[in-house]
Enzyme design. Structure first.
Site, PDB file in Angstrom:
ATOM      1  N   GLY A 337       0.818  -1.205   0.000  1.00 44.36           N
ATOM      2  CA  GLY A 337       0.000   0.000   0.000  1.00 44.36           C
ATOM      3  C   GLY A 337       0.850   1.252   0.000  1.00 44.36           C
ATOM      4  O   GLY A 337       1.584   1.526  -0.932  1.00 44.36           O
ATOM      5  N   GLY A 338       0.744   2.039   1.069  1.00 45.90           N
ATOM      6  CA  GLY A 338       1.412   3.320   1.107  1.00 45.90           C
ATOM      7  C   GLY A 338       0.562   4.398   0.465  1.00 45.90           C
ATOM      8  O   GLY A 338      -0.511   4.155  -0.092  1.00 45.90           O
ATOM      9  N   TRP A 339       1.028   5.620   0.540  1.00 44.31           N
ATOM     10  CA  TRP A 339       0.268   6.773   0.027  1.00 44.31           C
ATOM     11  C   TRP A 339      -0.136   6.572  -1.429  1.00 44.31           C
ATOM     12  O   TRP A 339      -1.287   6.783  -1.817  1.00 44.31           O
ATOM     13  CB  TRP A 339       1.106   8.034   0.190  1.00 44.31           C
ATOM     14  CG  TRP A 339       0.439   9.291  -0.267  1.00 44.31           C
ATOM     15  CD1 TRP A 339       0.651   9.970  -1.428  1.00 44.31           C
ATOM     16  CD2 TRP A 339      -0.554  10.037   0.452  1.00 44.31           C
ATOM     17  NE1 TRP A 339      -0.149  11.088  -1.481  1.00 44.31           N
ATOM     18  CE2 TRP A 339      -0.894  11.160  -0.344  1.00 44.31           C
ATOM     19  CE3 TRP A 339      -1.199   9.874   1.681  1.00 44.31           C
ATOM     20  CZ2 TRP A 339      -1.835  12.100   0.055  1.00 44.31           C
ATOM     21  CZ3 TRP A 339      -2.133  10.818   2.084  1.00 44.31           C
ATOM     22  CH2 TRP A 339      -2.443  11.911   1.276  1.00 44.31           C
ATOM     23  N   GLU A 380      -3.993   3.988   3.389  1.00 37.96           N
ATOM     24  CA  GLU A 380      -4.146   5.409   3.702  1.00 37.96           C
ATOM     25  C   GLU A 380      -5.266   6.036   2.855  1.00 37.96           C
ATOM     26  O   GLU A 380      -4.998   6.498   1.753  1.00 37.96           O
ATOM     27  CB  GLU A 380      -2.826   6.138   3.475  1.00 37.96           C
ATOM     28  CG  GLU A 380      -1.676   5.563   4.293  1.00 37.96           C
ATOM     29  CD  GLU A 380      -0.354   6.319   4.112  1.00 37.96           C
ATOM     30  OE1 GLU A 380      -0.375   7.452   3.566  1.00 37.96           O
ATOM     31  OE2 GLU A 380       0.678   5.780   4.514  1.00 37.96           O
ATOM     32  N   TYR A 381      -6.519   6.071   3.315  1.00 34.98           N
ATOM     33  CA  TYR A 381      -7.000   5.711   4.654  1.00 34.98           C
ATOM     34  C   TYR A 381      -8.358   5.053   4.492  1.00 34.98           C
ATOM     35  O   TYR A 381      -9.168   5.513   3.668  1.00 34.98           O
ATOM     36  CB  TYR A 381      -7.134   6.948   5.550  1.00 34.98           C
ATOM     37  CG  TYR A 381      -5.812   7.613   5.806  1.00 34.98           C
ATOM     38  CD1 TYR A 381      -4.987   7.186   6.838  1.00 34.98           C
ATOM     39  CD2 TYR A 381      -5.394   8.656   4.991  1.00 34.98           C
ATOM     40  CE1 TYR A 381      -3.769   7.804   7.079  1.00 34.98           C
ATOM     41  CE2 TYR A 381      -4.170   9.268   5.235  1.00 34.98           C
ATOM     42  CZ  TYR A 381      -3.361   8.839   6.272  1.00 34.98           C
ATOM     43  OH  TYR A 381      -2.156   9.428   6.497  1.00 34.98           O
ATOM     44  N   THR A 447       2.640   8.852  13.641  1.00 28.94           N
ATOM     45  CA  THR A 447       2.618  10.082  14.425  1.00 28.94           C
ATOM     46  C   THR A 447       3.623  11.097  13.885  1.00 28.94           C
ATOM     47  O   THR A 447       4.539  11.542  14.588  1.00 28.94           O
ATOM     48  CB  THR A 447       2.901   9.761  15.904  1.00 28.94           C
ATOM     49  OG1 THR A 447       4.045   8.887  15.986  1.00 28.94           O
ATOM     50  CG2 THR A 447       1.710   9.068  16.541  1.00 28.94           C
ATOM     51  N   TYR A 448       3.446  11.454  12.636  1.00 26.45           N
ATOM     52  CA  TYR A 448       4.273  12.455  11.964  1.00 26.45           C
ATOM     53  C   TYR A 448       3.468  13.002  10.788  1.00 26.45           C
ATOM     54  O   TYR A 448       2.336  12.554  10.532  1.00 26.45           O
ATOM     55  CB  TYR A 448       5.619  11.876  11.505  1.00 26.45           C
ATOM     56  CG  TYR A 448       5.546  10.480  10.931  1.00 26.45           C
ATOM     57  CD1 TYR A 448       4.968  10.241   9.687  1.00 26.45           C
ATOM     58  CD2 TYR A 448       6.065   9.378  11.617  1.00 26.45           C
ATOM     59  CE1 TYR A 448       4.890   8.967   9.145  1.00 26.45           C
ATOM     60  CE2 TYR A 448       5.997   8.106  11.096  1.00 26.45           C
ATOM     61  CZ  TYR A 448       5.409   7.903   9.855  1.00 26.45           C
ATOM     62  OH  TYR A 448       5.331   6.638   9.325  1.00 26.45           O
TER      63      TYR A 448
END
Length: 606
Positions: A337-339, A380-381, A447-448
């Site tokens: 996956g990933g963006w 995402e997401y 968390t970034y």
């Protein structure tokens, strides 16, 4: 998870789709002075790899060659290299390329292909005449040798012995493979491997070659650990996980061996290999060249042994196999996956069982089944917006995770990278992360990337704030709020990993040193405006202050925020106090050459 751009210009794929292969000319000459022999070099059940070798046995040069054969119904060529291959029904024809048609007396050339099915070639013709090679039909490949045994193990060597293979025409020699890579060819059934590293795990197999130069299946494997040395896992029981990007081997020139030379391999527990793609509701390998075909020289390789053109596995997967032999405590997960590749999850969620089956087929591909210990899903997401918007519903994510666990079973790791949007009604509220956690080993909570130059005019703010602070641009956009919200939804603390970015986000046109200043756009970056690796920022724009547990820097007109070893130490203390399962980071290549950020994570969680 960020998905970087890959620089692949100038690379040429080795496997050519049949749709691109050109038609063939008629055979150029009789085959009375040449032979063609066939070998099945790999077999993975539903398919195989085959190789033909054409040899000039005459006294004059051959200017071109054409090999023809028949496959039984259900067996076919799916891709080929070093020859142009076409078919008519079950009859197949291979014609030399422009550069490999001429053969001097005694010279030979090989071409290969990947096939589907399980049949063997028959009715071979070479340039219209008999192939005369004796291998098709009527010459079977040799059997697998006996599983090797090891003796005389020292810090740097091991003696191997194995039972002889059998063949209808006779055995010529044996290939000895270390970690899937050929290290020697011998005529005897023993071999002493030298030049090894102390305290290191190795795996050996053997395959036989007959008098027609056909190779048979590999033997069973024997595991050997050399004496001396140490590759002990990092202390403590916390997860210390880093993402390794598939495309990093190009422009970033970052390879698996860098994990060794930086010292990072001895300080982590897990690696997420990113990213596999999601197409048509299925898991697929994205960049096959980087994943399993790129050849490494001896100095580039983790094992110190150069790849050969005919070994079964090369690329990142083989390097990860070698890394695991050297550091047996490391577990590797294949992340999908990933963006960029999350758009395929909606279709996958419509049939979780089919998706899970496709993923397991990739992870357990016989060529690299020993490399991966689990699967990571980076959607995402779910039921929210990222690069695209998903409307599959709040239950889709839980259903997908349930399907993966049912298919992979208890012996595989199943994890997910998830949103860290702790705002009311935000992305954490869009899916059933609490219910899904029952099927997962842990969550990588991203968390970034809370704030950055995607808001071109600011206000400037740390992209990875640990806590809220006066003047934060958006409520709930910080690690503490995200972790608290996930706990409130029923996710056990031990299944939550705190995310660390090994990069900074920055603006330009900033005159104010403290956070909250206005800007005119994204600060220049090496690969992308507004983003820069820690290893660059630590010198080009050193930190001038801290806020909410992370560092910021104002240099000239630019303003950056990023984590340093000191702020990471503080975050790891917070993670321990929250009883979290550990920490993860995106991604290895942003660290310094001596791995100072990995050291901060490892030391902080000990």
């Amino acid at each position: 998870m960020r998905f970087g751009l890959r620089c692949t210009a100038g690379l040429t794929t080795l496997l050519l789709p049949l749709a691109t292969l050109v038609g063939l000319a008629s055979p150029a000459q009789a085959a009375t002075s040449a032979t063609a022999t066939y070998a099945k070099t790999q077999d993975w059940g539903t398919g195989f790899e085959g190789r033909w070798t054409v040899k000039n046995t005459g006294t004059t040069s051959i200017s071109s060659w054409t090999v023809e054969w028949d496959f039984p119904s259900g067996t076919s060529v799916t891709s080929a290299w070093d020859a142009d291959v076409t078919s008519g029904g079950t009859h197949w024809t291979a014609k030399n390329k422009s550069w490999n048609g001429t053969l001097a007396p005694g010279a030979a050339v090989s071409f290969g292909f990947n096939g589907a099915g399980s049949g063997s070639p028959a009715n071979c013709k070479l340039n219209g005449g008999s192939c005369d090679g004796g291998s098709v039909p009527g010459d079977n490949a040799p059997s697998a040798p006996g599983t090797p045994t090891a003796s005389g193990v020292t810090n740097t060597s091991v003696k191997l012995g194995w039972g002889a293979a059998t063949d209808d025409k006779g055995i010529k020699n044996y290939d000895v493979l270390r970690g899937g890579t050929k290290v020697a060819t011998v005529t005897a059934t023993t071999y002493t491997d030298t030049g090894l590293t102390a305290g290191t795990d190795y795996s050996y197999t053997v395959r036989a070659r007959d008098t027609a130069d056909q190779t048979g299946p590999v033997s069973g494997a024997v595991a050997v650990r050399t004496t001396g040395g140490t590759t002990d896992p990092p202390p403590g029981n916390k997860v210390k996980l880093g993402y390794f990007t598939e495309w990093g081997v190009y422009g970033r020139n970052y390879h698996v061996k860098n994990l060794v030379t930086s010292g990072s391999a001895s300080k982590i527990t897990h690696i997420n290999y990113a990213f596999g793609n999601v197409k048509d509701g299925k898991c697929v390998v994205d960049d096959t060249y980087a994943a399993y075909d790129k050849a490494y020289t001896a100095d580039q390789s983790v094992s110190g042994v150069a790849d050969t053109w005919d070994q079964p596995l090369r690329g990142n997967f083989n390097q990860l196999r070698q890394l695991k032999a050297k550091y047996p405590h490391i577990k590797v997960l294949y992340s999908f996956g990933g963006w960029t590749y999350s758009g395929g999850f909606a279709q996958a969620a419509a049939n979780p069982a089919a998706f899970a089956a496709s993923c397991k087929a990739v992870v357990e591909d016989p060529r690299w089944a020993d490399v991966f210990d689990g699967i990571d899903i980076d959607w995402e997401y779910p039921n929210a917006c990222g690069l695209t918007c998903d409307t599959s519903g709040p239950a889709a994510f839980k259903n997908l995770m349930s399907g993966l666990r049912s298919t992979f079973g208890a012996n595989y790791l199943v994890t997910a990278a998830i949103t860290a949007d702790g705002s009311s009604g935000g992305k954490i509220d869009a899916a059933d992360y609490g219910g899904a956690s029952a099927h997962l080993d842990w969550y990588n909570v991203m968390t970034y990337d809370y704030f950055g130059a995607f808001d071109a005019d600011g206000p400037t703010a740390p992209h990875s704030p640990l806590t809220s602070y006066a003047g934060i641009p958006a409520a709930g956009f910080n690690s503490a709020d995200a972790i608290a919200k996930l706990k409130a939804k029923g996710v056990p603390a031990a299944k939550l990993l705190l995310g660390i970015g090994f990069y900074g986000r920055g603006w330009t046109g900033v005159t104010q040193s403290a956070p909250g200043g206005t800007a005119t756009g994204a600060a220049p970056g090496t690969y992308e405006a507004g983003i820069e690796d820690y290893k660059v920022l630590k010198s080009s724009c050193p930190a001038t202050g801290t806020i909410a547990g992370t560092a910021y820097a104002h240099c000239g007109n630019n303003w950056w925020s990023y984590d340093t070893p000191a702020t990471i130490a503080g975050k790891m203390t917070w993670a321990r106090n929250q009883a979290l399962g550990g920490a993860f980071f995106w991604e290895f290549s942003g660290d310094t050459s001596n791995g100072e950020l990995v050291s901060a994570i490892s030391g902080g969680l000990a």
